[in-house]
Design an enzyme around this catalytic site. Structure first.
Site, PDB file in Angstrom:
ATOM      1  N   GLY A   1       2.674  -1.005   4.484  1.00 20.25           N
ATOM      2  CA  GLY A   1       2.611   0.992   4.130  1.00 20.25           C
ATOM      3  C   GLY A   1       4.408   0.734   3.417  1.00 20.25           C
ATOM      4  O   GLY A   1       5.168   0.366   2.260  1.00 20.25           O
ATOM      5  N   GLY A   2       4.401   0.900   4.926  1.00 22.28           N
ATOM      6  CA  GLY A   2       6.308   1.643   4.747  1.00 22.28           C
ATOM      7  C   GLY A   2       7.188   1.164   4.212  1.00 22.28           C
ATOM      8  O   GLY A   2       7.714   1.280   3.510  1.00 22.28           O
TER       9      GLY A   2
ATOM     10  N   GLU B   1      -5.100  -5.117  10.738  1.00 17.06           N
ATOM     11  CA  GLU B   1      -4.544  -4.134  10.504  1.00 17.06           C
ATOM     12  C   GLU B   1      -4.723  -3.900  11.897  1.00 17.06           C
ATOM     13  O   GLU B   1      -5.544  -2.932  12.113  1.00 17.06           O
ATOM     14  CB  GLU B   1      -4.471  -2.998   9.618  1.00 17.06           C
TER      15      GLU B   1
ATOM     16  N   ASN C   1       1.044  -0.960   0.142  1.00 20.77           N
ATOM     17  CA  ASN C   1       0.064   0.425   0.078  1.00 20.77           C
ATOM     18  C   ASN C   1       1.160   1.366  -0.041  1.00 20.77           C
ATOM     19  O   ASN C   1       1.377   1.706   1.170  1.00 20.77           O
ATOM     20  CB  ASN C   1      -0.557   0.252   1.012  1.00 20.77           C
ATOM     21  N   TRP C   2       0.959   1.498  -0.784  1.00 19.77           N
ATOM     22  CA  TRP C   2       1.969   3.124  -0.931  1.00 19.77           C
ATOM     23  C   TRP C   2       1.577   4.030  -0.579  1.00 19.77           C
ATOM     24  O   TRP C   2       2.260   5.383  -0.671  1.00 19.77           O
ATOM     25  CB  TRP C   2       2.155   3.274  -2.602  1.00 19.77           C
TER      26      TRP C   2
HETATM   27  C1  PEP Z   1      -1.018  -0.297   5.611  1.00 22.52           C
HETATM   28  O1  PEP Z   1      -0.685   1.143   5.970  1.00 22.52           O
HETATM   29  O2  PEP Z   1      -1.516  -0.774   5.131  1.00 22.52           O
HETATM   30  C2  PEP Z   1       0.551  -0.492   6.798  1.00 22.52           C
HETATM   31  C3  PEP Z   1      -0.086  -1.386   7.038  1.00 22.52           C
HETATM   32  O3  PEP Z   1       1.401   0.513   6.652  1.00 22.52           O
HETATM   33  P1  PEP Z   1       2.428   1.126   7.757  1.00 22.52           P
HETATM   34  O4  PEP Z   1       3.097  -1.468   6.679  1.00 22.52           O
HETATM   35  O5  PEP Z   1       3.768   1.437   7.421  1.00 22.52           O
HETATM   36  O6  PEP Z   1       2.711   0.398   9.082  1.00 22.52           O
END
Ligand code: PEP
Length: 254
Positions: A229-230, A162, A9-10
């Site tokens: 995400g990151g 999440e 997920n960018w």
């Molecule tokens: C997300 O936004 O779906 C996510 C899991 O972000 P991160 O990996 O940065 O916690």
């Protein structure tokens, strides 16, 4: 065994130029065939990404979709438009949509239905806030957030657990917390679609998943991949997570 799915997920990162160079490098990697890989760039980068990923093994996802097929909805994007572009997946109900943009369980289900009707696969996000966890309300929240699942088509559905307190914070759920939530969600899926279908459905973990914790989290019995995400923005770390998933698929603890 369920095929593992690793989705990036960018968020609001990577315009056309960065998308193009990232995907060029990703496609040049020797990606393991045992893992499904999906990238979800921002809307503006989808046409460029769609051209690059046409016929490739890497899937393309959007980060949101409207529930109507067309109409006077300024600023929105409809599912048939995404399908026409070559988008195959869409993230629905992400916590940032819920907390920053007024997404509710009802609108998330409506988006997911519209996406599936257009032939898209849905990654449906759920997860509790820190306050809800501290109040002991995690399962009640997950129950509420999954109450509309029976309206969806299980053939085009993956869930993503999440925990909001783990998203972008660097603090991931412990393996015990993740497995407990995923097992609960599997029971919810069984309630919505029957036990056989629930066994075949993927439940992704999301929340500060990175190379350092990927092997541990992806080894859990009810974790069938990750929504990242990151760490999906960096080719090396995204590719390392994909390789951790491949090691799990091969039954190797590499
Ligand atoms: C997300 O936004 O779906 C996510 C899991 O972000 P991160 O990996 O940065 O916690």
């Amino acid at each position: 065994m369920r095929r593992l799915l690793i989705a990036g997920n960018w968020k609001m990162h990577k315009g056309v130029a960065e998308t193009t160079s990232f995907l060029e490098s990703l496609l040049a990697e020797d990606l393991p065939p045992a893992v499904d890989v999906v990238c979800c760039p921002p809307f503006a980068s989808l046409p460029a990404a769609a051209m690059m990923l046409a016929g490739a093994e890497v899937g393309l996802g959007a980060q949101n979709v409207h529930w109507e097929a067309s109409g006077a909805f300024t600023g929105e994007v409809a599912a048939p438009m995404l399908a026409e572009l070559g988008v195959g997946w869409v993230i629905v109900g992400h916590s940032e949509r819920r907390t920053l943009f007024g997404e509710t369980d009802a609108t998330a289900v409506a988006r997911a239905r519209a996406a599936q009707a257009a032939g898209l696969e849905v990654i449906y996000c759920v997860g509790e806030t820190l306050a809800e966890r501290d109040q002991g309300a995690t399962f009640a929240v997950l129950e509420r957030q999954t109450s509309g699942l029976a309206e969806l088509d299980p053939r085009r559905l993956a869930l993503a657990y999440e925990p909001v307190w783990a998203i972008g914070t660097g603090r991931n759920a412990s393996p015990e917390q993740a497995e407990e939530a995923h097992a609960f969600l599997r029971v919810r899926l069984a309630g919505a679609f029957g036990g056989g279908a629930a066994e075949g459905l993927r439940i992704l973990y999301g929340g500060s998943l990175k190379p350092a914790n990927a092997r541990q989290l992806l080894a859990l019995p009810d974790v069938d991949g990750g929504l990242i995400g990151g760490a999906s923005l960096d080719l090396r770390s995204f590719s390392d997570i994909i390789r951790a998933a491949a090691a799990r698929a091969a039954g190797v603890d590499s």
